[in-house]
Design an enzyme around this catalytic site. Structure first.
Site, PDB file in Angstrom:
ATOM      1  N   GLY A  31       0.835  -1.209   0.000  1.00 20.58           N
ATOM      2  CA  GLY A  31       0.000   0.000   0.000  1.00 20.58           C
ATOM      3  C   GLY A  31       0.865   1.253   0.000  1.00 20.58           C
ATOM      4  CG  ASP A  32       0.196   3.887   2.117  1.00 21.14           C
ATOM      5  OD1 ASP A  32      -0.839   4.507   1.860  1.00 21.14           O
ATOM      6  OD2 ASP A  32       0.312   3.142   3.102  1.00 21.14           O
ATOM      7  CD  GLU A  33       1.817   0.043  -3.184  1.00 18.73           C
ATOM      8  OE1 GLU A  33       0.754   0.703  -3.206  1.00 18.73           O
ATOM      9  OE2 GLU A  33       1.875  -1.122  -2.742  1.00 18.73           O
ATOM     10  CE  LYS A  35      -3.162   2.088  -4.269  1.00 17.36           C
ATOM     11  NZ  LYS A  35      -2.324   1.458  -3.247  1.00 17.36           N
ATOM     12  N   GLY A  36      -2.126   7.361  -6.863  1.00 15.29           N
ATOM     13  CA  GLY A  36      -2.836   8.573  -7.276  1.00 15.29           C
ATOM     14  C   GLY A  36      -2.204   9.262  -8.480  1.00 15.29           C
ATOM     15  CB  ALA A  64      -8.392   3.495   0.972  1.00 17.31           C
ATOM     16  N   GLY A  65      -6.323   5.549   2.096  1.00 15.48           N
ATOM     17  CA  GLY A  65      -6.039   6.960   2.350  1.00 15.48           C
ATOM     18  C   GLY A  65      -5.184   7.549   1.258  1.00 15.48           C
ATOM     19  CG  HIS A  66      -6.269   8.376  -2.041  1.00 19.51           C
ATOM     20  ND1 HIS A  66      -6.687   7.083  -1.871  1.00 19.51           N
ATOM     21  CD2 HIS A  66      -7.319   9.052  -2.527  1.00 19.51           C
ATOM     22  CE1 HIS A  66      -7.945   6.985  -2.237  1.00 19.51           C
ATOM     23  NE2 HIS A  66      -8.356   8.167  -2.636  1.00 19.51           N
ATOM     24  NE  ARG A 328       2.329   5.304   4.438  1.00 20.31           N
ATOM     25  CZ  ARG A 328       2.181   6.347   3.625  1.00 20.31           C
ATOM     26  NH1 ARG A 328       3.211   6.863   3.000  1.00 20.31           N
ATOM     27  NH2 ARG A 328       0.993   6.855   3.405  1.00 20.31           N
TER      28      ARG A 328
HETATM   29  P1  IMP Z   1      -7.458  -2.984   8.037  1.00 24.97           P
HETATM   30  O1  IMP Z   1      -7.531  -2.934   6.544  1.00 24.97           O
HETATM   31  O2  IMP Z   1      -7.718  -1.675   8.670  1.00 24.97           O
HETATM   32  O3  IMP Z   1      -8.227  -4.092   8.650  1.00 24.97           O
HETATM   33  O4  IMP Z   1      -5.916  -3.312   8.382  1.00 24.97           O
HETATM   34  C1  IMP Z   1      -5.328  -4.540   8.019  1.00 24.97           C
HETATM   35  C2  IMP Z   1      -3.903  -4.343   7.589  1.00 24.97           C
HETATM   36  O5  IMP Z   1      -3.842  -3.618   6.371  1.00 24.97           O
HETATM   37  C3  IMP Z   1      -3.058  -3.524   8.564  1.00 24.97           C
HETATM   38  O6  IMP Z   1      -1.737  -3.999   8.539  1.00 24.97           O
HETATM   39  C4  IMP Z   1      -3.168  -2.115   8.006  1.00 24.97           C
HETATM   40  O7  IMP Z   1      -2.158  -1.276   8.447  1.00 24.97           O
HETATM   41  C5  IMP Z   1      -3.094  -2.425   6.527  1.00 24.97           C
HETATM   42  N1  IMP Z   1      -3.733  -1.406   5.683  1.00 24.97           N
HETATM   43  C6  IMP Z   1      -5.035  -1.152   5.535  1.00 24.97           C
HETATM   44  N2  IMP Z   1      -5.239  -0.136   4.684  1.00 24.97           N
HETATM   45  C7  IMP Z   1      -4.021   0.266   4.254  1.00 24.97           C
HETATM   46  C8  IMP Z   1      -3.566   1.281   3.323  1.00 24.97           C
HETATM   47  O8  IMP Z   1      -4.321   2.025   2.689  1.00 24.97           O
HETATM   48  N3  IMP Z   1      -2.203   1.362   3.161  1.00 24.97           N
HETATM   49  C9  IMP Z   1      -1.346   0.563   3.811  1.00 24.97           C
HETATM   50  N4  IMP Z   1      -1.720  -0.402   4.645  1.00 24.97           N
HETATM   51  C10 IMP Z   1      -3.046  -0.551   4.889  1.00 24.97           C
HETATM   52 MG    MG Z   2      -2.629   5.330   1.288  1.00 25.55          MG
END
Ligand code: IMP
Ligand code: MG
Length: 441
Positions: A31-33, A35-36, A64-66, A328
């Site tokens: 995640g957080d590569e 993509k946006g 998710a977060g961007h 991170r």
């Molecule tokens: P959950 O998706 O909140 O249940 O978290 C499960 C795992 O996925 C954890 O290790 C989170 O930190 C990770 N995770 C969930 N969403 C993201 C994201 O957008 N980026 C990076 N890691 C994520």
């Molecule tokens: Mg993100």
């Protein structure tokens, strides 16, 4: 021929159209590569070619977060797609879990003309305070018994997904059919397996808030929207949140994963799309190093004596989770992980972001490393496949000496090495935060 009410050729046409442009953007690490940015340049390509854009998600939740920047104003999206500002229709697909109050707050950040383009598939699940409390409670209970925790984002996606499987969780179609907050309260309270200590926190006042929010959202039949967009010649752009190494089936040991599918194929299915809806296939987005939030093994994580390298990245990129604000963890590029993601996806192009960091890292260390295989600690057995239980393995590295090289040479050598160990050509590199910093190779 007389009119036949059952065989109506107009109706049969539905679903027969084809997208002539479409792409999936997904992450190949944790995640957080970034993509946006790839989504951004894809949108401008589509616009230049006269396409209207259907921007769509098929999985995930507010985890998710961007960050999206519009006219100098930074906005943080959790549910909305990063193509939001460019899209003509944004569909939050059936495979998603959504908090209506939080989504509405996000929508209100958008300029007025964009607020109306956001549609929610009626098959998507509701996700609310109760799910978040349950998420937190499960993590705390696990920690207090000394067991390993996942380090979830506490957005409730895990518990809501579990309750969906137990048929104890409402969809947006269910909540839309509620006539009052009392109705909504009743269907939310239908969770016989959730402990009383969690359930007792649900109030009629909160049900009222959810009810109000739901009534302001556009809840639709997603497949009808997709079908119309096909007919009308839209381009479709699917954004996958999280990334393949967090996939519930094929991710990190099956434990330290998120709850909904994170492969391009899984996400497409979650939106009601199939692979031939995407004539341009999928683009895998990576970073020049790897990063991870939450629990679970991360073998290529920088060692203590490599802290200076991590510091360079923290100083320049920041690397804090958008959803949780957690710093991170950082580490070397993991080619084994990338090959695993390639194995599971329909990847046609590869983009690697943060490549500008590599020459800077080279100044903090004389050797840049890339993990090409894993060794089992107990037996010394070497594997080139992504192991199920990473904690039992240690990474094997190829080291690249960086002394007396120009920044350009360092980047060229690094791309060459990475491309060799993943067995694929690299198509784009990101050399900075902006859209203009993407270079096609
Ligand atoms: P959950 O998706 O909140 O249940 O978290 C499960 C795992 O996925 C954890 O290790 C989170 O930190 C990770 N995770 C969930 N969403 C993201 C994201 O957008 N980026 C990076 N890691 C994520
Ligand atoms: Mg993100």
């Amino acid at each position: 021929m007389s009119e036949n009410p059952i065989f109506n050729p107009e109706r049969i046409k539905i679903g027969a159209g084809k997208f002539t442009a479409g792409k999936i953007v997904f992450g190949g690490f944790f995640g957080d590569e970034g993509k946006g940015k790839i989504v951004d340049i894809t949108c401008s390509d589509y616009k230049k070619n006269g396409y209207k854009i259907l921007s769509i998600r098929g999985q995930g939740s507010g985890n998710a977060g961007h960050t999206v920047e519009v006219n100098g104003k930074k906005m943080f999206f959790h549910y909305l797609t990063s193509a939001g500002m460019e899209a003509d229709i944004m569909l939050l697909g059936a495979g998603m879990l959504i908090d209506p109050v939080r989504l509405l707050d996000e929508i209100k950040q958008l300029p007025e003309n964009k607020q109306a383009i956001v549609l929610i598939d009626e098959r998507a699940m509701l996700c609310c305070d109760l799910d978040r409390k349950l998420d937190e409670w499960i993590e705390n209970e696990t920690r207090s018994t000394g067991k390993r925790t996942i380090g979830t984002t506490k957005s409730g996606v895990g518990p809501a997904t579990a309750l969906r499987a137990l048929r104890q969780h409402p969809t947006f179609a269910d909540v839309k059919s509620c006539k009052s907050k009392e109705d909504l309260y009743k269907i939310i309270m239908n969770r016989p397996l959730v402990p009383m200590r969690i359930m007792s926190s649900m109030t009629m006042e909160y049900a009222g808030k959810l009810f109000e929010a739901v009534n302001q959202l556009s809840i639709v039949n997603g497949l009808e929207i997709i079908s119309n967009c096909r007919e009308e010649g839209y381009a479709v752009l699917l954004e996958v949140s999280q990334a393949v190494l967090l996939d519930p089936l094929f991710g990190n040991g099956g434990h330290f994963v998120t709850s909904t599918p994170t492969t391009d194929i899984g996400a497409a299915a979650g939106a009601g799309l199939k692979l031939d809806d995407f004539p341009e296939g999928s683009t895998m987005v990576l970073k020049a190093y790897s990063s991870k939030v939450g629990g679970g093994p991360f073998p290529t994580k920088f060692k203590e004596d490599e802290a200076a390298i991590a510091d360079v990245i923290y100083r320049i990129v920041g690397e804090c989770g958008v959803t949780t604000g957690r710093k991170r963890d950082l580490g070397w590029f993991d080619a084994v992980g990338v090959r695993h993601s390639l194995m599971l996806s329909n990847c046609r192009e590869i983009a690697i972001n943060c490549m500008d960091l590599i020459p800077k890292l080279a100044k903090a260390t004389d050797k840049i490393k890339v993990c090409y295989a894993y060794r089992k600690k107990e037996t010394d057995e070497v594997t080139y496949m992504w192991p199920y239980d990473l904690s039992k393995y240690e990474p094997l590295y190829i080291e690249l000496s960086m002394t007396e090289k120009t920044d350009e040479q360092i980047i060229d050598d690094y791309i060459h090495l990475v491309s060799t160990v993943i067995g694929r050509k690299i198509d784009y590199i990101g050399l900075g935060p902006g859209r203009e910093d993407i270079r096609k190779l």
